[in-house]
Structures are given as structure tokens and as C-alpha cells.
Design a protein around this motif. Structure first.
Motif, PDB file in Angstrom:
ATOM      1  N   SER A  32       0.937  -0.845   0.141  1.00 37.52           N
ATOM      2  CA  SER A  32       0.227  -0.058  -0.320  1.00 37.52           C
ATOM      3  C   SER A  32       0.900   0.984   0.176  1.00 37.52           C
ATOM      4  O   SER A  32       2.109   1.496   0.437  1.00 37.52           O
ATOM      5  CB  SER A  32      -1.374   0.004   1.092  1.00 37.52           C
ATOM      6  N   HIS A  33       0.246   2.138  -0.381  1.00 38.43           N
ATOM      7  CA  HIS A  33       0.796   3.961  -0.619  1.00 38.43           C
ATOM      8  C   HIS A  33       0.640   4.485   1.127  1.00 38.43           C
ATOM      9  O   HIS A  33       1.244   5.152   1.530  1.00 38.43           O
ATOM     10  CB  HIS A  33       0.815   4.608  -1.753  1.00 38.43           C
ATOM     11  N   GLN A  34      -0.341   3.946   1.518  1.00 39.56           N
ATOM     12  CA  GLN A  34      -0.435   4.011   3.003  1.00 39.56           C
ATOM     13  C   GLN A  34       0.602   3.593   3.843  1.00 39.56           C
ATOM     14  O   GLN A  34       1.060   2.856   3.351  1.00 39.56           O
ATOM     15  CB  GLN A  34      -1.831   3.955   3.338  1.00 39.56           C
ATOM     16  N   VAL A  35       0.512   3.760   5.068  1.00 39.19           N
ATOM     17  CA  VAL A  35       1.357   3.973   6.064  1.00 39.19           C
ATOM     18  C   VAL A  35       0.618   3.281   7.275  1.00 39.19           C
ATOM     19  O   VAL A  35      -0.326   3.979   7.383  1.00 39.19           O
ATOM     20  CB  VAL A  35       2.147   4.596   6.311  1.00 39.19           C
ATOM     21  N   ASN A  36       0.376   2.439   7.834  1.00 38.87           N
ATOM     22  CA  ASN A  36      -0.278   1.477   8.895  1.00 38.87           C
ATOM     23  C   ASN A  36      -0.001   2.652  10.271  1.00 38.87           C
ATOM     24  O   ASN A  36       1.380   3.459  10.005  1.00 38.87           O
ATOM     25  CB  ASN A  36      -0.462  -0.171   9.074  1.00 38.87           C
ATOM     26  N   GLN A  37      -0.401   2.469  11.485  1.00 39.85           N
ATOM     27  CA  GLN A  37      -0.102   2.834  12.656  1.00 39.85           C
ATOM     28  C   GLN A  37       0.979   2.747  13.322  1.00 39.85           C
ATOM     29  O   GLN A  37       1.803   3.178  13.973  1.00 39.85           O
ATOM     30  CB  GLN A  37      -0.772   2.116  13.498  1.00 39.85           C
ATOM     31  N   LYS A  38       1.691   1.781  12.702  1.00 44.48           N
ATOM     32  CA  LYS A  38       3.089   1.219  13.106  1.00 44.48           C
ATOM     33  C   LYS A  38       3.990   1.641  11.783  1.00 44.48           C
ATOM     34  O   LYS A  38       5.844   2.177  12.024  1.00 44.48           O
ATOM     35  CB  LYS A  38       3.673  -0.032  12.672  1.00 44.48           C
ATOM     36  N   GLY A  39       3.888   2.419  11.633  1.00 47.21           N
ATOM     37  CA  GLY A  39       4.735   3.699   9.880  1.00 47.21           C
ATOM     38  C   GLY A  39       5.025   2.452   9.121  1.00 47.21           C
ATOM     39  O   GLY A  39       6.147   2.954   8.290  1.00 47.21           O
ATOM     40  N   TYR A  40       4.518   1.277   8.997  1.00 44.14           N
ATOM     41  CA  TYR A  40       4.520   0.062   7.694  1.00 44.14           C
ATOM     42  C   TYR A  40       3.774   0.594   6.346  1.00 44.14           C
ATOM     43  O   TYR A  40       2.606   0.730   6.847  1.00 44.14           O
ATOM     44  CB  TYR A  40       5.318  -0.860   7.961  1.00 44.14           C
ATOM     45  N   HIS A  41       4.340   0.257   5.159  1.00 42.70           N
ATOM     46  CA  HIS A  41       2.913   0.425   4.387  1.00 42.70           C
ATOM     47  C   HIS A  41       2.961  -1.629   3.731  1.00 42.70           C
ATOM     48  O   HIS A  41       3.730  -1.859   4.280  1.00 42.70           O
ATOM     49  CB  HIS A  41       4.275   0.026   2.904  1.00 42.70           C
ATOM     50  N   PRO A  42       1.527  -1.825   4.380  1.00 38.93           N
ATOM     51  CA  PRO A  42       1.504  -2.674   4.434  1.00 38.93           C
ATOM     52  C   PRO A  42       0.865  -3.176   3.751  1.00 38.93           C
ATOM     53  O   PRO A  42       0.320  -2.816   2.090  1.00 38.93           O
ATOM     54  CB  PRO A  42      -0.014  -2.409   5.076  1.00 38.93           C
ATOM     55  N   ALA A  43       0.395  -4.915   2.992  1.00 35.36           N
ATOM     56  CA  ALA A  43      -0.097  -5.604   2.006  1.00 35.36           C
ATOM     57  C   ALA A  43      -1.701  -5.313   1.099  1.00 35.36           C
ATOM     58  O   ALA A  43      -1.661  -5.198   2.374  1.00 35.36           O
ATOM     59  CB  ALA A  43       0.766  -6.941   2.398  1.00 35.36           C
ATOM     60  N   CYS A  44      -1.281  -5.487   0.475  1.00 29.99           N
ATOM     61  CA  CYS A  44      -2.897  -5.160  -0.398  1.00 29.99           C
ATOM     62  C   CYS A  44      -2.821  -5.951  -1.230  1.00 29.99           C
ATOM     63  O   CYS A  44      -2.078  -6.354  -1.610  1.00 29.99           O
ATOM     64  CB  CYS A  44      -3.238  -3.696  -0.531  1.00 29.99           C
ATOM     65  N   ALA A  45      -4.094  -5.804  -1.986  1.00 33.76           N
ATOM     66  CA  ALA A  45      -4.314  -6.807  -2.820  1.00 33.76           C
ATOM     67  C   ALA A  45      -4.403  -5.993  -4.409  1.00 33.76           C
ATOM     68  O   ALA A  45      -5.131  -4.407  -4.482  1.00 33.76           O
ATOM     69  CB  ALA A  45      -5.476  -7.939  -3.011  1.00 33.76           C
ATOM     70  N   GLN A  46      -3.611  -6.289  -5.500  1.00 35.65           N
ATOM     71  CA  GLN A  46      -4.245  -5.448  -6.713  1.00 35.65           C
ATOM     72  C   GLN A  46      -4.712  -6.357  -7.444  1.00 35.65           C
ATOM     73  O   GLN A  46      -3.855  -7.574  -8.058  1.00 35.65           O
ATOM     74  CB  GLN A  46      -2.168  -4.608  -7.316  1.00 35.65           C
TER      75      GLN A  46
END
Length: 76
Positions: A32-46
Motif C-alpha cells: 500500500s501507498h498508505q502507512v499503518n499505525q506502526k509506520g509500515y506500508h502494509p500488503a494489499c491486493a491489486q
């Protein structure tokens, strides 16, 4: 008839290690282009429609951040 699968990601658990992405035979997983609460770019589906339901991503994920379900008739 092709089976369709629904990928469920838990972005709050993901640390962005990309192990899931590395094992996906169809290239469905992206970061993901977004970051989670931990500051990581989480996995997502394309292109989720390409998912073959092999479960490789869910099995590889050390954080249990991915679940895969077979879609029922009428599911979106």
C-alpha cells in the motif's frame, strides 16, 4: 466456472516485510501507498480477481495479516 477468492488484509498487523508478495504466483499482492499505525506500508491486493486461492501469502505471513476466503454466489 472459475472460483473467485476474497483476500482480507489486516493492515494493523502487517510490518511490510513483503514475504507475501514474494510468494504470490499471480502477482496479486502489492504494498500500500498508505502507512499503518506502526509506520509500515502494509500488503494489499491489486487485481484480486487474479487470485487462485493457493494460500501461499497467508501461510508465509509471519504476522497472520492475510486471510483468503472462497467467494459465495453474489459476494462482491
Amino acid at each position: 466456472m472459475m472460483r473467485a477468492f476474497k483476500l482480507v488484509f489486516h493492515p494493523e498487523r502487517c510490518k511490510g516485510c513483503e514475504l507475501c508478495k514474494s510468494v504470490c504466483p499471480k502477482g496479486v499482492i502489492a504494498m500500500s501507498h498508505q502507512v499503518n499505525q506502526k509506520g509500515y506500508h502494509p500488503a494489499c491486493a491489486q487485481e484480486e480477481e487474479k487470485c487462485i486461492g493457493c494460500q501461499s501469502c497467508a501461510l508465509m505471513c509471519p504476522d497472520g495479516a492475510i486471510e483468503i476466503y472462497q467467494k459465495e454466489e453474489g459476494d462482491q
